[in-house]
Design a protein around this motif. Structure first.
Motif, PDB file in Angstrom:
ATOM      1  N   HIS A   1       0.830  -1.205   0.000  1.00  0.00           N
ATOM      2  CA  HIS A   1       0.000   0.000   0.000  1.00  0.00           C
ATOM      3  C   HIS A   1       0.863   1.253   0.000  1.00  0.00           C
ATOM      4  O   HIS A   1       0.620   2.208  -0.767  1.00  0.00           O
ATOM      5  CB  HIS A   1      -0.923  -0.014   1.222  1.00  0.00           C
ATOM      6  CG  HIS A   1      -2.222  -0.720   0.994  1.00  0.00           C
ATOM      7  ND1 HIS A   1      -2.359  -2.085   1.096  1.00  0.00           N
ATOM      8  CD2 HIS A   1      -3.446  -0.262   0.647  1.00  0.00           C
ATOM      9  CE1 HIS A   1      -3.601  -2.442   0.846  1.00  0.00           C
ATOM     10  NE2 HIS A   1      -4.292  -1.360   0.560  1.00  0.00           N
ATOM     11  N   VAL A   2       1.878   1.272   0.854  1.00  0.00           N
ATOM     12  CA  VAL A   2       2.750   2.458   0.926  1.00  0.00           C
ATOM     13  C   VAL A   2       3.485   2.675  -0.392  1.00  0.00           C
ATOM     14  O   VAL A   2       3.559   3.799  -0.917  1.00  0.00           O
ATOM     15  CB  VAL A   2       3.746   2.303   2.089  1.00  0.00           C
ATOM     16  CG1 VAL A   2       4.767   3.445   2.074  1.00  0.00           C
ATOM     17  CG2 VAL A   2       3.011   2.272   3.418  1.00  0.00           C
ATOM     18  N   LEU A   3       4.023   1.596  -0.964  1.00  0.00           N
ATOM     19  CA  LEU A   3       4.735   1.719  -2.234  1.00  0.00           C
ATOM     20  C   LEU A   3       3.791   2.141  -3.358  1.00  0.00           C
ATOM     21  O   LEU A   3       4.173   2.929  -4.246  1.00  0.00           O
ATOM     22  CB  LEU A   3       5.411   0.382  -2.574  1.00  0.00           C
ATOM     23  CG  LEU A   3       6.579  -0.035  -1.669  1.00  0.00           C
ATOM     24  CD1 LEU A   3       7.092  -1.406  -2.067  1.00  0.00           C
ATOM     25  CD2 LEU A   3       7.705   0.997  -1.747  1.00  0.00           C
TER      26      LEU A   3
ATOM     27  N   TRP B   1       1.897   8.811  -6.505  1.00  0.00           N
ATOM     28  CA  TRP B   1       2.256  10.217  -6.284  1.00  0.00           C
ATOM     29  C   TRP B   1       3.394  10.648  -7.194  1.00  0.00           C
ATOM     30  O   TRP B   1       3.359  11.732  -7.788  1.00  0.00           O
ATOM     31  CB  TRP B   1       2.650  10.397  -4.820  1.00  0.00           C
ATOM     32  CG  TRP B   1       3.297  11.723  -4.551  1.00  0.00           C
ATOM     33  CD1 TRP B   1       2.682  12.929  -4.427  1.00  0.00           C
ATOM     34  CD2 TRP B   1       4.708  11.977  -4.408  1.00  0.00           C
ATOM     35  NE1 TRP B   1       3.605  13.913  -4.208  1.00  0.00           N
ATOM     36  CE2 TRP B   1       4.857  13.360  -4.186  1.00  0.00           C
ATOM     37  CE3 TRP B   1       5.824  11.175  -4.428  1.00  0.00           C
ATOM     38  CZ2 TRP B   1       6.098  13.941  -3.997  1.00  0.00           C
ATOM     39  CZ3 TRP B   1       7.059  11.760  -4.229  1.00  0.00           C
ATOM     40  CH2 TRP B   1       7.193  13.121  -4.015  1.00  0.00           C
ATOM     41  N   ALA B   2       4.421   9.802  -7.345  1.00  0.00           N
ATOM     42  CA  ALA B   2       5.567  10.153  -8.200  1.00  0.00           C
ATOM     43  C   ALA B   2       5.151  10.246  -9.659  1.00  0.00           C
ATOM     44  O   ALA B   2       5.580  11.159 -10.385  1.00  0.00           O
ATOM     45  CB  ALA B   2       6.673   9.108  -8.019  1.00  0.00           C
ATOM     46  N   ILE B   3       4.290   9.322 -10.114  1.00  0.00           N
ATOM     47  CA  ILE B   3       3.849   9.350 -11.521  1.00  0.00           C
ATOM     48  C   ILE B   3       3.049  10.613 -11.805  1.00  0.00           C
ATOM     49  O   ILE B   3       3.267  11.304 -12.813  1.00  0.00           O
ATOM     50  CB  ILE B   3       3.039   8.086 -11.831  1.00  0.00           C
ATOM     51  CG1 ILE B   3       3.946   6.847 -11.801  1.00  0.00           C
ATOM     52  CG2 ILE B   3       2.360   8.206 -13.192  1.00  0.00           C
ATOM     53  CD1 ILE B   3       3.194   5.543 -11.935  1.00  0.00           C
TER      54      ILE B   3
ATOM     55  N   SER C   1      -1.658  14.425  -7.627  1.00  0.00           N
ATOM     56  CA  SER C   1      -0.474  14.078  -6.814  1.00  0.00           C
ATOM     57  C   SER C   1      -0.681  14.464  -5.354  1.00  0.00           C
ATOM     58  O   SER C   1      -0.299  13.723  -4.444  1.00  0.00           O
ATOM     59  CB  SER C   1       0.752  14.793  -7.389  1.00  0.00           C
ATOM     60  OG  SER C   1       0.620  16.203  -7.277  1.00  0.00           O
ATOM     61  N   LYS C   2      -1.329  15.603  -5.103  1.00  0.00           N
ATOM     62  CA  LYS C   2      -1.604  16.003  -3.719  1.00  0.00           C
ATOM     63  C   LYS C   2      -2.623  15.066  -3.082  1.00  0.00           C
ATOM     64  O   LYS C   2      -2.543  14.773  -1.869  1.00  0.00           O
ATOM     65  CB  LYS C   2      -2.103  17.448  -3.689  1.00  0.00           C
ATOM     66  CG  LYS C   2      -1.067  18.469  -4.152  1.00  0.00           C
ATOM     67  CD  LYS C   2      -1.626  19.866  -4.118  1.00  0.00           C
ATOM     68  CE  LYS C   2      -0.570  20.895  -4.507  1.00  0.00           C
ATOM     69  NZ  LYS C   2      -0.063  20.698  -5.862  1.00  0.00           N
ATOM     70  N   VAL C   3      -3.580  14.586  -3.863  1.00  0.00           N
ATOM     71  CA  VAL C   3      -4.575  13.653  -3.324  1.00  0.00           C
ATOM     72  C   VAL C   3      -3.909  12.346  -2.883  1.00  0.00           C
ATOM     73  O   VAL C   3      -4.187  11.814  -1.803  1.00  0.00           O
ATOM     74  CB  VAL C   3      -5.672  13.387  -4.375  1.00  0.00           C
ATOM     75  CG1 VAL C   3      -6.557  12.216  -3.953  1.00  0.00           C
ATOM     76  CG2 VAL C   3      -6.522  14.631  -4.566  1.00  0.00           C
TER      77      VAL C   3
ATOM     78  N   LYS D   1       5.311  13.700 -11.823  1.00  0.00           N
ATOM     79  CA  LYS D   1       6.123  13.778 -13.033  1.00  0.00           C
ATOM     80  C   LYS D   1       5.273  14.172 -14.231  1.00  0.00           C
ATOM     81  O   LYS D   1       5.687  14.984 -15.071  1.00  0.00           O
ATOM     82  CB  LYS D   1       6.802  12.420 -13.291  1.00  0.00           C
ATOM     83  CG  LYS D   1       7.872  12.451 -14.362  1.00  0.00           C
ATOM     84  CD  LYS D   1       9.059  13.282 -13.942  1.00  0.00           C
ATOM     85  CE  LYS D   1      10.167  13.239 -14.990  1.00  0.00           C
ATOM     86  NZ  LYS D   1      11.311  14.092 -14.613  1.00  0.00           N
ATOM     87  N   ALA D   2       4.063  13.593 -14.331  1.00  0.00           N
ATOM     88  CA  ALA D   2       3.182  13.937 -15.452  1.00  0.00           C
ATOM     89  C   ALA D   2       2.722  15.381 -15.371  1.00  0.00           C
ATOM     90  O   ALA D   2       2.518  16.035 -16.402  1.00  0.00           O
ATOM     91  CB  ALA D   2       1.975  12.998 -15.470  1.00  0.00           C
ATOM     92  N   GLY D   3       2.568  15.905 -14.148  1.00  0.00           N
ATOM     93  CA  GLY D   3       2.148  17.300 -14.007  1.00  0.00           C
ATOM     94  C   GLY D   3       3.199  18.287 -14.456  1.00  0.00           C
ATOM     95  O   GLY D   3       2.882  19.439 -14.750  1.00  0.00           O
TER      96      GLY D   3
END
Length: 922
Positions: A453-455, A461-463, A491-493, A466-468
């Motif tokens: 779950h953590v990973l 979040w990282a994807i 990403s913030k969500v 990066k897309a943003g």
């Protein structure tokens, strides 16, 4: 970038579809449909009868077009054909082998593969080899006993091997066919489809008005649409050749002088564009130029321009207090809760420190304070000579460190030390956390589900983050949304959900509940603060030149007054004394002072930018607005005093006659241009090629006949070129037609009607008699014809225009009217010549077969060049008498009659009834 990303995704999806289809005919049909879906081609469909997508598709199925497409992509097509033939042969062999097998070859092959994989997975490859040897021995024994097991097994293996070959060749065929489809979409299909569309369109396919976009025509002042012209390159070369000087930019109105000056000012390291006054006032102009110079330099250096308001001191003070209070309130909303959370979170860690350790620390601090106090006392009493000498040396050293450079060195050293301490605190907290055995044990006890779950949250979040950061624009419904607006909140969500999961899960709560974690977090916060403080920079002192500009602004825009009062006396029973009051106010600078201050200030600015390797450009526009060339020359003679500043380039926009005065300097006399101007750049009207480049940037896809029409009507003047480009679009919307014949007729007749109305207004100011009423009647009748123009009245308008341009105007001009003034005759000649020019444009552009007639005209020599139409329009601005022979030569090259078919006479009045078939055109 967003468009290219979407295009790549679309091309990749088409590649996958072609790979799955692996059929040459199907891929060919898809490529035809993809070519027809291109906006540039789709706009042509339906413009003429029979030109539809189905008609083009059927035309592309004809063998000549198929052969052209195949010839354009012969190499990949040949590879795809070879792959298809190889697949067909192997597939036939596979079918023949499958028919001769007695066993189910699929089941046998799958069983052998499954057993081999199972054995390899459980006991390794040695087990597979052992089983294979045992099976071979068993088959050998069975064969000796006359069993058909080996032949059947061999046939199943051959069939399975051939099926694997079919699969490999199928993949190879899909790749070759997909590569051929990609080649077709990129290069092979488009030209052939364009040729088919042009064939179906019939004659003059370029006469259709189908531009890609004309946003550039609707934004004439937009800098992004400016095309670099020959005068711009010439001016850049002249600026590079001289270190300083004054260059005049002259040319007709609308030729692009202002755009040229704006470009040079934008390209300069420090540039200023000033507008010359409409009325001749050198003092006011220089005052305004000085103010603009000071404000621009203050802004460029990053400082605020002083505001001179009429508010009282109290109101200004209240405004400043209110602004500070709002800033403090906003800061407190975030700072106070943060401080409360930090204190509450670190309270337990602070209380966890043993009391004996705290007492020892305070005892040690008291001892050091007592030692320092004793040392100070001994030094003051003269008992510590060494300490006194050390303090004197430290004082001298500290006084030497008052210099800005040395002070910055100390500040940078202190900040760097703080940054090092911050890094040590952050790394120390991390190392302490990883080295803590309790934390290690709790992390090891995390279940795989929690770790996943953590990973997963961290990966999402990282994807999204990066897309943003990409500049993509994603199609959502009918709109295109920027990637940062979509993936940034996502990403913030994910980060928020990760935080919630960590705080709510019992296993992660156990990791966070370590007793030393609050102290570690506090150390990390302190380290982050120190790292943030290390980036702190002192605001540099305001440069002296900026201060000088501020003072100059105060001097130019304010009147400063100073009042001093003094009262002396003795107050006993009687009052005796004297009172003195003095008032001092500044005197506004006169013109010589303005010139001196301006030159001095500009010299300092130029010297600053010269040291940086930059260029200073001062542009003065609209000098030709002053009126006559005499007024313009007088203005130049007045402001001549501010010209010639070292390392400053002056660009002055002047009228053509001022530029002509500079060119003929000394012939027969000299004027102010000899000493004011160093060089002249002429901005000539654009050529046809330059007009093509301008309209190609502002209205992509506009075909050549419309470019020629706009170029001819404008005479190559860029401002008028854009105006006629917009009029072409307006006429297309009005006529609801995309044909050159309809649009050119509507545009030329509308322009002629407006021009003749202007001539009639000028003629109304002349003196008229009963003998000359037929002149105004001719103008009125022709204007009425033009106002009621529609397809039903083409012949009537053609006849009326021919009579006015060729016969009636000549008759009116040659008639001996004693009361007709020379000015009136000149106006009549100009109107007739312009009507003659408009008639020529109608005969050239509003008739069928433009391409054929254009090629025939070019064979007649220079007079058939479309460029000559623009030159005729320019000649009309000089003299109607020189323009008319030029227009006649053009008509002769285009095989147009020089005389109307019917004999001369008066311009007939138009019909009185309105047209019921074309009410929208009236």
């Amino acid at each position: 970038m967003a468009t290219s990303g979407f295009a790549r995704w679309k091309a990749g999806w088409a590649y996958v579809r072609d790979f799955l289809a692996s059929d040459v005919d199907e891929v060919y049909s898809r490529c035809v449909n993809a070519a027809l879906a291109d906006p540039k081609r789709a706009r042509l469909l339906g413009k003429r009868a029979g030109v539809t997508a189905d008609a083009v598709w059927q035309h592309m199925q004809l063998m000549p077009n198929v052969d052209r497409v195949h010839a354009a992509s012969a190499e990949p097509l040949e590879a795809a054909t070879e792959a298809a033939d190889a697949l067909r042969d192997v597939r036939q062999e596979h079918l023949d082998a499958a028919e001769t097998t007695a066993w189910n070859w699929r089941a046998v092959c799958l069983a052998m593969v499954g057993v081999s994989i199972t054995l390899a997975g459980l006991w390794g490859l040695w087990a597979v080899a052992a089983v294979a040897v045992a099976a071979a021995v068993a088959l050998f024994v069975l064969t000796l006993r006359g069993s058909a097991a080996w032949p059947n097994l061999r046939q199943c293996l051959v069939t399975g091997w051939l099926s694997l070959g079919v699969l490999v060749l199928r993949v190879r065929l899909g790749i070759k066919v997909a590569e051929w489809g990609r080649e077709l979409r990129q290069r092979g299909m488009g030209p052939v489809v364009d040729r088919s569309i042009r064939t179906l369109l019939g004659g003059d396919p370029d006469s259709l008005l189908v531009p890609d976009s004309y946003d550039g025509l609707r934004s004439p002042r937009e800098r992004g649409y400016v095309v670099e012209s020959a005068p711009a390159l010439l001016l850049k070369r002249k600026l590079a050749q001289i270190q300083s000087g004054t260059i005049a930019v002259c040319g007709p109105r609308g030729a692009g002088k202002t755009t040229l000056l704006e470009t040079c000012v934008e390209d300069a390291d420090f540039g200023l564009l000033a507008q010359a006054p409409a009325t001749y006032a050198p003092h006011d102009f220089l005052l305004s130029l000085s103010v603009q110079l000071c404000e621009k330099y203050v802004e460029v250096e990053g400082y605020d321009v002083p505001e001179f308001t009429r508010l009282s001191h109290v109101r200004r003070l209240l405004r400043r207090i209110w602004a500070r209070c709002r800033k403090l309130l906003r800061w407190s909303v975030f700072a106070l809760p943060t401080l409360a959370f930090v204190v509450l979170g670190s309270a337990a860690a602070v209380r966890s420190v043993p009391p004996e350790r705290t007492a020892a620390a305070f005892t040690r601090l008291d001892r050091h304070v007592e030692e320092i106090g004793a040392l100070i006392k001994e030094t003051w009493q003269g008992q510590a000579a060494g300490t006194s000498v050390s303090l004197l040396l430290i004082a001298a050293f500290w006084w030497r460190m008052r210099r800005a450079a040395r002070w910055h060195f100390l500040r940078r050293t202190a900040l760097a030390s703080g940054a090092a301490v911050g890094i040590f605190l952050c790394l120390g907290s991390l190392v302490s956390t990883l080295a803590d055995k309790g934390v290690q044990q709790r992390i090891a006890e995390l279940s795989p589900e929690v770790s996943l779950h953590v990973l997963a949250y961290l990966g999402l979040w990282a994807i999204c983050r990066k897309a943003g950061e990409k500049g993509w624009r994603l199609p959502v419904g009918g709109a295109r949304i920027a990637a940062r607006n979509l993936f940034g909140p996502l990403s913030k969500v994910w980060l928020f959900l990760l935080l919630i999961f960590i705080l709510r899960n019992p296993q992660t709560q156990a990791v966070l509940a370590d007793a030393d974690n609050p102290l570690r977090v506090a150390a990390v916060l302190i380290g982050v603060i120190l790292l943030k403080v290390s980036d702190w920079e002192l605001r540099p002192a305001e440069p002296a030149l900026v201060t000088q500009c501020r003072n100059h602004l105060y001097r130019l825009q304010t009147i400063q007054m100073s009042t001093a009062a003094m009262t002396t006396g003795a107050a006993q029973v009687l009052t005796l004394g004297t009172a003195h009051t003095t008032s001092v106010s500044t005197v506004p600078p006169n013109f010589p002072e303005l010139v001196t201050d301006f030159r001095e200030l500009l010299s300092h600015i130029a010297a600053t930018y010269r040291n940086r390797g930059g260029r200073v450009v001062i542009a003065i526009d609209e000098v030709d607005r002053l009126g006559s060339d005499t007024q313009a020359l007088a203005f130049l003679s007045e402001i001549k005093a501010v010209l010639g500043v070292p390392h400053v380039h002056y660009l002055i926009s002047v009228a053509e006659d001022v530029g002509a005065a500079f060119v003929r300097r000394g012939l027969p006399h000299r004027d102010v241009t000899d000493s004011s101007l160093d060089d002249v750049v002429y901005v000539q009207p654009a050529t046809l090629d330059e007009s093509r480049a301008i309209l190609a940037r502002r209205a992509p896809g506009l075909s050549d006949p419309y470019v020629m029409l706009a170029h001819a009507l404008s005479g190559g003047i860029p401002r008028d070129l854009l105006r006629y480009g917009r009029h072409i679009m307006e006429t297309q919307e009005k006529t609801q037609s995309a044909e050159l014949t309809d649009i050119s007729r509507g545009l030329v007749l509308q322009e002629l009607a407006e021009t003749l109305a202007g001539f009639r207004t000028l003629l109304s100011k002349q003196q008229w008699t009963p003998d000359t009423h037929d002149i105004l009647n001719a103008f009125r009748n022709l204007g009425a014809h033009l106002r009621g123009a529609c397809p039903c009245t083409e012949l009537e308008i053609q006849f009326a225009l021919e009579q006015f341009a060729v016969h009636s105007a000549n008759d009116l001009r040659s008639t001996a009217h004693p009361a007709l003034t020379d000015d009136a005759r000149q106006l009549i000649d100009e109107a007739a010549a312009y009507a003659y020019f408009s008639l020529t444009l109608l005969d050239i552009f509003a008739a069928e077969g433009f391409d054929r007639r254009r090629q025939a005209a070019e064979t007649h020599g220079p007079n058939g060049d479309p460029e000559l139409l623009a030159e005729a329009r320019q000649e009309l601005g000089l003299s109607p008498y020189s323009a008319r022979p030029l227009i006649s030569a053009i008509r002769e090259a285009w095989s147009l009659p020089l005389q109307p078919a019917l004999a001369g006479g008066a311009v007939p009045p138009p019909r009185s009834r309105r047209c019921d078939h074309h009410p929208h055109l009236l």
